[in-house]
Design an enzyme around this catalytic site. Structure first.
Site, PDB file in Angstrom:
ATOM      1  N   ASN A 296       9.098 -57.201 -41.899  1.00  9.93           N
ATOM      2  CA  ASN A 296       9.750 -58.616 -41.340  1.00  9.93           C
ATOM      3  C   ASN A 296      10.642 -58.253 -40.367  1.00  9.93           C
ATOM      4  O   ASN A 296      11.101 -57.403 -40.201  1.00  9.93           O
ATOM      5  CB  ASN A 296      10.618 -59.193 -42.443  1.00  9.93           C
ATOM      6  N   GLU A 320       6.924 -49.215 -40.581  1.00 10.87           N
ATOM      7  CA  GLU A 320       7.261 -50.721 -40.454  1.00 10.87           C
ATOM      8  C   GLU A 320       7.902 -51.012 -39.023  1.00 10.87           C
ATOM      9  O   GLU A 320       7.481 -52.167 -38.449  1.00 10.87           O
ATOM     10  CB  GLU A 320       8.208 -51.003 -41.434  1.00 10.87           C
ATOM     11  N   TYR A 405      -6.067 -49.186 -43.440  1.00 14.42           N
ATOM     12  CA  TYR A 405      -5.073 -48.386 -43.189  1.00 14.42           C
ATOM     13  C   TYR A 405      -5.549 -47.015 -42.508  1.00 14.42           C
ATOM     14  O   TYR A 405      -5.543 -46.857 -41.262  1.00 14.42           O
ATOM     15  CB  TYR A 405      -3.902 -48.014 -44.356  1.00 14.42           C
TER      16      TYR A 405
HETATM   17  N1  BES Z   1       2.626 -54.836 -44.497  1.00 14.28           N
HETATM   18  C1  BES Z   1       2.671 -54.033 -45.480  1.00 14.28           C
HETATM   19  C2  BES Z   1       2.983 -54.333 -46.830  1.00 14.28           C
HETATM   20  C3  BES Z   1       1.920 -55.003 -47.607  1.00 14.28           C
HETATM   21  C4  BES Z   1       0.868 -54.454 -48.011  1.00 14.28           C
HETATM   22  C5  BES Z   1       2.405 -56.460 -47.931  1.00 14.28           C
HETATM   23  C6  BES Z   1      -0.080 -55.255 -48.830  1.00 14.28           C
HETATM   24  C7  BES Z   1       1.668 -57.213 -48.712  1.00 14.28           C
HETATM   25  C8  BES Z   1       0.263 -56.756 -48.881  1.00 14.28           C
HETATM   26  C9  BES Z   1       3.343 -52.772 -44.974  1.00 14.28           C
HETATM   27  O1  BES Z   1       3.543 -52.706 -43.620  1.00 14.28           O
HETATM   28  C10 BES Z   1       2.961 -51.452 -45.538  1.00 14.28           C
HETATM   29  O2  BES Z   1       1.826 -51.266 -45.099  1.00 14.28           O
HETATM   30  N2  BES Z   1       3.531 -50.651 -46.405  1.00 14.28           N
HETATM   31  C11 BES Z   1       3.358 -49.583 -46.755  1.00 14.28           C
HETATM   32  C12 BES Z   1       3.639 -48.420 -46.019  1.00 14.28           C
HETATM   33  C13 BES Z   1       2.867 -46.866 -45.914  1.00 14.28           C
HETATM   34  C14 BES Z   1       1.564 -47.253 -45.349  1.00 14.28           C
HETATM   35  C15 BES Z   1       3.664 -46.281 -45.039  1.00 14.28           C
HETATM   36  C16 BES Z   1       3.771 -49.334 -48.318  1.00 14.28           C
HETATM   37  O3  BES Z   1       4.407 -50.361 -48.584  1.00 14.28           O
HETATM   38  O4  BES Z   1       3.810 -48.387 -48.938  1.00 14.28           O
HETATM   39 ZN    ZN Z   2       1.752 -52.034 -42.853  1.00 13.12          ZN
END
Ligand code: BES
Ligand code: ZN
Length: 630
Positions: A296, A320, A405
Site C-alpha cells: 500500500n 514491498e 514472481y
Molecule cells: N502484492 C503482494 C501481496 C498479494 C499477493 C496481495 C496476492 C494479493 C494477492 C505483495 O507484494 C507480495 O508479493 N507479498 C509477498 C512477499 C514476498 C514475495 C516477499 C507475501 O505476502 O508473501
Molecule cells: Zn509483491
C-alpha cells in the site's frame, strides 16, 4: 512452492456473495474475456474516476464502514449516459449529486456474480458534476477483517484492516476496481477515540483525541492500493523517511528488525530513480494478516511473522518497497500480466537485498526460490507456466503463482546478465520514468524493450528467447542457476551425517542464517524416522524455534513423519498465525496424512474464526469445511 501464492480465484471468490448466478469454479466466459479488464464490470473506457472523497465511520459493533463517497470523473466518451461501478456486498443507500444531495440520481444494482460482485449502474447527470454515493459495508466484506480485542497483541481494543488486492476494494468502496484506472483521493475517517486510523495516503502521526482522521493522497493510484487500518497503533519514526506504526508490543522489535529500510530506499533510488511517494512507513499488523506484506503506497502493510529478531526476513520489506516502482508507479493493466508487477518487484527485491545484506544472502534466497518454483511448476498445467496469461482462455485462478514472481524475476536477471548491469539498470530506470503513473501490458513492455534495449543488444537479447520467457511454458534453459558455497557446505554436512562419519552435534550451525537452516531442512534425506526427528529436535531445539519460517519447515517435516512431540507447537502455530503462505501447506500436509486429518479439522475449528476471510476460503476446501461465508 511459494505458497502464499494462493490461486487468484480463491482471492476473487472469498466471501462471495449474495445469490450467485455463476459457479465460482467456472473459468471466465468468452464475453468476460472480451472486456477491457475481465475482472471489472466498470465501463472505464467511456468514463473514468479521477478523484474520490471518502467520509466513513468505523462501526465496530456492526462491523461496518458507514458513510459516503464523492466521485469525480471524466467522460472519455462524450455520449456516455451511465457510469458502471464495481461493488460487492455493499448496501447502497442513495446516489445523488455531490453538491446537492437532494438531487438524487437513478441507479440500479445488478445481480451478484460469483467472482465479480454486482455492477452499480448510475445515470450520469448532464455535464460532469461529481456524484455522491451513501453506503455501508457488509460485516463479511471480503476486503476487510474486523478483529476482536483478543486477536490483537494487547487484547484491549478491536482492530480493522483492509486488503484490497486483487479485487476486494469493491467490497468497501463502490469504484472502478481495475488496475487500468488511477485516481487521487481524500478521506475523513471517524474511529473510536482510543484508536488511530491510517491509510495508503499522507498520514499525520498526531493522535486525534476526537477520533477524526483526515487523509490526502495526491498521487494517482489504482483501486487495489486503497487501504485502511484502524487500531491501537503506536508510532515511531526510525529514520529520515521511515516510521513504524504498530501495536505497542511490536513497536520496538519492528524498529530493530526493519532498521535497514532507509538503506534500501537509498539503494533503490540510486538504481531506479527518485522515490516519488513522500514518506515510506510500515504498518505491522496482527498475526492474522493473510499475506507477508502488501505494498500500500506510503504505508506498506507487514505481517509480524517476519520479526525474527535478526533481520533475516527483511527481504519482505525490500519487496514491498520495490513495488513503489514496479507496481505502484508502473502497474499491470490487467491481472493476467501480474508478472509486470510481481516479477519486476521480485527482481528489484533481490537487488536491494544484495545492496544491504550482500550477495551471499541474495543468492541463497534465489536458490531457495528457484527450488520452490521448480517444484511448483511441476504441478502446473503448461498454460499456467507462462508469464503472461492474457492470450490463453485460461482460468485466471493461478495468476498469483510463483511463475509471475520467480520466473519473472529470473527472466529479468537473465536480461541483466546478457546486457550487463549498467545497461540494464539504466533501461529499467528509464522504463519506470517513461511509464510512471501508467498501466502497462506485456505487449507494451515488449515494444518498449525492443526499442530501448534489444535494438542496442540484438545479439544478446534475441526476440525469440524473450518471447519464450514471456509466452512459453517452463523455464528456458538459458536460465542462470544460482549456486552458493554456503549450501554446498550444508549438503556435504548432511551427506557426512547420513553416512555416519559426522555427528549432528558436530555440524557447525552457530553462524547459520535463516536461509541456511531452511536449506538444511529441505535437503535432509527422506524419509526421516521418529528417532532421527527426535535427534534433530534435541540437537537443534527446532520445535521451539521462534523463527516463523524455520518453524514452518520443521512442522511440515513433523507432520510428514508423524513426530508427535512437535504437535503442541503445531497447534499453537496454527491458532496464532493467519498468514496463508505459512498455514496452508501445514493443513494440506495434515490432510494428506490419514492419521492427522482429524487433528487438522479440530485445530481448524478452533483457528478459523481468527483467520481472515481469504485464509478461511483457502483452508475451507482443504479440510472439507462447509463454508459459512455469506
Ligand atoms: N502484492 C503482494 C501481496 C498479494 C499477493 C496481495 C496476492 C494479493 C494477492 C505483495 O507484494 C507480495 O508479493 N507479498 C509477498 C512477499 C514476498 C514475495 C516477499 C507475501 O505476502 O508473501
Ligand atoms: Zn509483491
Amino acid at each position: 512452492m511459494r505458497l502464499f501464492l494462493i490461486p487468484l480465484l480463491i482471492l476473487l471468490t472469498a466471501c462471495q456473495s449474495l445469490p450467485t448466478d455463476k459457479k465460482a469454479s467456472e473459468s471466465l466466459s468468452e464475453s468476460e474475456l472480451q472486456r477491457p479488464d475481465p475482472h471489472s464490470l466498470a465501463n472505464f473506457e467511456d468514463v473514468v474516476i479521477t478523484h474520490l472523497k471518502l467520509e466513513l465511520k468505523t462501526d465496530f459493533a456492526d462491523k461496518a464502514l458507514k458513510g459516503h463517497v464523492v466521485i469525480n470523473y471524466k467522460k472519455l466518451n462524450p455520449d456516455v449516459k451511465y457510469m458502471v461501478l464495481d461493488t460487492r456486498d455493499l448496501k447502497i443507500r442513495r446516489v445523488s449529486l455531490a453538491n446537492d444531495s437532494k438531487q438524487q440520481l437513478s441507479w440500479q444494482l445488478g445481480q451478484a456474480e460469483a467472482t465479480l460482485g454486482s455492477a452499480l449502474r448510475i445515470k450520469l447527470p448532464e455535464g460532469e458534476a461529481a456524484i455522491r454515493i451513501d453506503y455501508q459495508t457488509h460485516p463479511k466484506a471480503s476486503g476487510l477483517q474486523w478483529l476482536n480485542p483478543t486477536q490483537t497483541a494487547t487484547a484491549k481494543h478491536p482492530f480493522l484492516f483492509s486488503q484490497s488486492q486483487a479485487i476486494h476494494a469493491r467490497s468497501w468502496i463502490p469504484l472502478q476496481d481495475t488496475p487500468a484506472v488511477r485516481f487521487t483521493y481524500q478521506a475523513q475517517i471517524e474511529v473510536p477515540s482510543a484508536l488511530r486510523a491510517v491509510m495508503s495516503a499522507k498520514n499525520n502521526p498526531e493522535i486525534n483525541p476526537d477520533g477524526i482522521y483526515q487523509f490526502d493522497m495526491p498521487q494517482a493510484i489504482p483501486s487495489y492500493l486503497m487501504a485502511i487500518a484502524v487500531g491501537d497503533l503506536q508510532y515511531k519514526k526510525i529514520s529520515e523517511h521511515v516510521a513504524i506504526y504498530a501495536e505497542q508490543p511490536f513497536l520496538e522489535p519492528a524498529a530493530y528488525e526493519f532498521a535497514k529500510t532507509e538503506d534500501m530506499i537509498t539503494a533503490a533510488e540510486k538504481l531506479y530513480g527518485e522515490y516519488r511517494w513522500g514518506d515510506y512507513d510500515l504498518l505491522v499488523l496482527p498475526p492474522s494478516f493473510p499475506f507477508g506484506g502488501m505494498e500500500n503506497p506510503r504505508l506498506s502493510f507487514i505481517t509480524p511473522t517476519v520479526i525474527a529478531g535478526d533481520r533475516s526476513l527483511d527481504s519482505l520489506i525490500a519487496h514491498e518497497l520495490a513495488h513503489s516502482w514496479s507496481g505502484n508507479l508502473v502497474t499491470n493493466a490487467r491481472w493476467c500480466d501480474l508478472w509486470l508487477n510481481e516479477g519486476f518487484t521480485s527482481y528489484i527485491e533481490a537487488r536491494l537485498v544484495e545492496a544491504v545484506h550482500g550477495q551471499q544472502r541474495m543468492i541463497m534466497e534465489a536458490a531457495l526460490n528457484l527450488q520452490g518454483l521448480q517444484k511448483e511448476m511441476a504441478d502446473l498445467p503448461e498454460a499456467e507456466q507462462r508469464l503472461s496469461t492474457c492470450e490463453v482462455n485460461l482460468d485466471s485462478e493461478d495468476v498469483f503463482s510463483g511463475v509471475a514472481y520467480d520466473k519473472g524475476r529470473f527472466f529479468l536477471e537473465w536480461m541483466e546478465k546478457q546486457v550487463g548491469r549498467a545497461d540494464f539498470d539504466a533501461f529499467l530506470n528509464q522504463y519506470f520514468d517513461h511509464f510512471a503513473f501508467k498501466s502497462v501490458t506485456s505487449k507494451q513492455f515488449i515494444a518498449y524493450l525492443q526499442e530501448n534495449l534489444m535494438a542496442q543488444h540484438a545479439d544478446k537479447l534475441p526476440l525469440d528467447i524473450v518471447n519464450t520467457w514471456i509466452y512459453g511454458p517452463g523455464l528456458p534453459d538459458v536460465l542462470y542457476v544460482p549456486v552458493t558455497d554456503k549450501f554446498e557446505v550444508i549438503n556435504d554436512n548432511i551427506a557426512a551425517w547420513h553416512n555416519g562419519t559426522r555427528n549432528l552435534a558436530d555440524i557447525e550451525t552457530d553462524k547459520w542464517t535463516t536461509q541456511e537452516w531452511l536449506h538444511f531442512l529441505r535437503a535432509l534425506p527422506t524419509p526421516l524416522d521418529k528417532q532421527t526427528m527426535q535427534q534433530l529436535d534435541k540437537t537443534f531445539d527446532l520445535s521451539n524455534s521462534q523463527n516463523s519460517e524455520i518453524a514452518h519447515d520443521w512442522l511440515l517435516l513433523s507432520i510428514r513423519y508423524h513426530y508427535e512431540p512437535a504437535y503442541s507447537r503445531l497447534i499453537k502455530y496454527l491458532t496464532t498465525i493467519g498468514r496463508m503462505k505459512l498455514i496452508v501447506p501445514l493443513y494440506k500436509a495434515m490432510m494428506e496424512t490419514d492419521e492427522l486429518q482429524h487433528l487438522a479439522q479440530r485445530i481448524y475449528q478452533k483457528a478459523r474464526p481468527g483467520y481472515h476471510p481469504l485464509a478461511q476460503s483457502a483452508v475451507d476446501p482443504i479440510v472439507n469445511h462447509q463454508s459459512d461465508n455469506l
